[in-house]
Scaffold this active site. Sequence first.
Site, PDB file in Angstrom:
ATOM      1  N   ASP A 198      -3.352  -0.686  12.411  1.00 45.33           N
ATOM      2  CA  ASP A 198      -2.319  -0.472  11.665  1.00 45.33           C
ATOM      3  C   ASP A 198      -1.657   0.920  11.623  1.00 45.33           C
ATOM      4  OD1 ASP A 198       0.341  -0.086   8.823  1.00 45.33           O
ATOM      5  OD2 ASP A 198      -0.656  -1.469   7.577  1.00 45.33           O
ATOM      6  N   HIS A 269       4.513  -1.146  12.077  1.00 44.66           N
ATOM      7  CA  HIS A 269       3.230  -1.101  11.504  1.00 44.66           C
ATOM      8  C   HIS A 269       2.202  -0.714  12.839  1.00 44.66           C
ATOM      9  CE1 HIS A 269       2.989  -0.891   6.956  1.00 44.66           C
ATOM     10  NE2 HIS A 269       3.557  -2.104   7.291  1.00 44.66           N
ATOM     11  N   GLU A 348       7.288  -5.334   7.090  1.00 49.50           N
ATOM     12  CA  GLU A 348       7.190  -4.191   6.645  1.00 49.50           C
ATOM     13  C   GLU A 348       7.898  -3.889   8.197  1.00 49.50           C
ATOM     14  OE1 GLU A 348       5.713  -2.478   2.617  1.00 49.50           O
ATOM     15  OE2 GLU A 348       4.566  -3.053   4.442  1.00 49.50           O
TER      16      GLU A 348
HETATM   17  C1  ACM Z   1       2.070  -6.064   2.500  1.00 49.83           C
HETATM   18  O1  ACM Z   1       2.130  -5.814   1.939  1.00 49.83           O
HETATM   19  N1  ACM Z   1       2.956  -5.220   3.654  1.00 49.83           N
HETATM   20  C2  ACM Z   1       2.168  -7.876   3.190  1.00 49.83           C
END
Ligand code: ACM
Length: 553
Positions: A198, A269, A348
Amino acid sequence: MKKICLLCLFFYAMETIAQNQISIIPQPQSIENRSGSFIINAKTKIYIKNAEAGKSASFLNSYVQKMYGLSLQTVADKSALKLHAPEQMIVLSINKSLSTGKEAYSLDITPKAIKIEGVDEAGVFYGIQSLIQLIPIEKNNTNSFSIPCVKIFDAPRFTYRGMHLDVSRHFFPISFIKKYIDFIAMHKMNRFHWHLTDDQGWRIEIKKYPKLTTVGAYRNGTTIGRYPGTGNTGTRYGGFYTQKEIKDIIQYAGERYVEVIPEIELPGHASAAIAAYPELSCFPEESTKHPEKTAWTGPTTGKQVQQTWGVFEDVFAPTENTFKFLENVFDEVLSLFPSKYIHIGGDECPKESWKRSAFCQRLIKEKNLKDEHGLQSYFITRIEKYINSKGKQIIGWDEILEGGLAPNALVMSWRGEKGGIEAAKQKHQVIMTPGEWMYFDHKQKQKEDSVTIGGYTTVQKVYSYEPLPKQLNAEEAKYVLGAQANVWTEYITNPNKVEYMIFPRMSALSEVLWSSKEQRNWSQFEPRLQYAFKRYSFLGWNYSKAYFEEPIK
Ligand code: ACM
């Protein structure tokens, strides 16, 4: 009449006593109480009728050794047993005709013997887990334990029963990862979703790209308190797992019938990977941005591993160089993890960089894509094709529906159930993990003692979750393989707090996933939950006491 009432009362009392002795989570499919008990002591032997039951015998033996100081002899040769009285035997075997479904078991306890039959190896293991829950949770001086006689038949409702752990926001040592796998196995759950990369840290050694861990596994500081925070710790933080450690974890999990599913996040990410290899960004020369309202430690120029929480614009560029990098990364990941599934993230991913990038805009035109969402879909589909070519299937967060779903992808529905419903209707496999019920980073009581990310999810709320949405007909519902709880660790800095956040909610989840819908009954669960609190203490597991402190809503 009075006599009948008294008789009813008597039977009710007897039933309550019998039920009190049998307190298993998740609730088995059928329990037949019997009179009498079986005594486990140092003379008890484990007879492995089929070699496949060996791992289960080892688990039971190490459990009784650790918790009670008992060491049981394991025998695989029947002739050795003739020397001993039959009442000293725990017999483990495989019986393929026990059930048509996988992971089923029967547990048959008489004063003479304990017999566990599994339809397969995992079934035997789950029989052992139920047996373990029948062993009294007090130690005694004689090291002799009385197990109530009972006959149980049991099988799971869902095939996918998962727990996730984010090790990027905070890093957890191998010893704790093993403990976490034990939590999973002892709840008859079978998947560990390991969120390995991440923005705040890359945690898996990749030999071809050493900077992923020499650079990407460390950040110069961390936000203090709840975002945007009251400052920055100013201390370097990080860590990673070597490939040797990962192999050790996979083996440990395999011995407990837990499949480890790695997650390598893309295309968003990706800050930690980009800090290690800036050429993976659309704008390699641009310095990493961080929100102005957050404090920062160390250099503010060049690419940096993020020190605070959120979603960041600097994502993977969809270049041939990036695809080659990711393919090389996946080659190593796939050679490590035997799991059929590989999680590729997909959530995201802001589109600002792709909008600004002349290369991305050219690519959108060249590939005849609609927009940046189409580009995301192109990105995921390319990665899927590569992973499929190696015989594996991708899992992605529900954003992978946007711009068109990759042909064979499994969807993890986290932004509610909508994505899962849509994917099942498109005949794609689904795992339900909607935030409202399945995010164990949410608080469990109105006033938590330490910082949490937000949201409020009580143990009863988790227990109430039904993974098959009403909007799906029977045919569509078959695509829902199960559910999973997610443990994001922005505000979970240490193992003790992970335990606090998952217990008792994980016990409730295990029943949602294992027991039949008809068996799920909160008032029937509550007495077993009370007993589970005592078991947590006995086992040395930390847990939230919110259940005792606030009325359940
Ligand atoms: C998430 O909680 N962004 C999968």
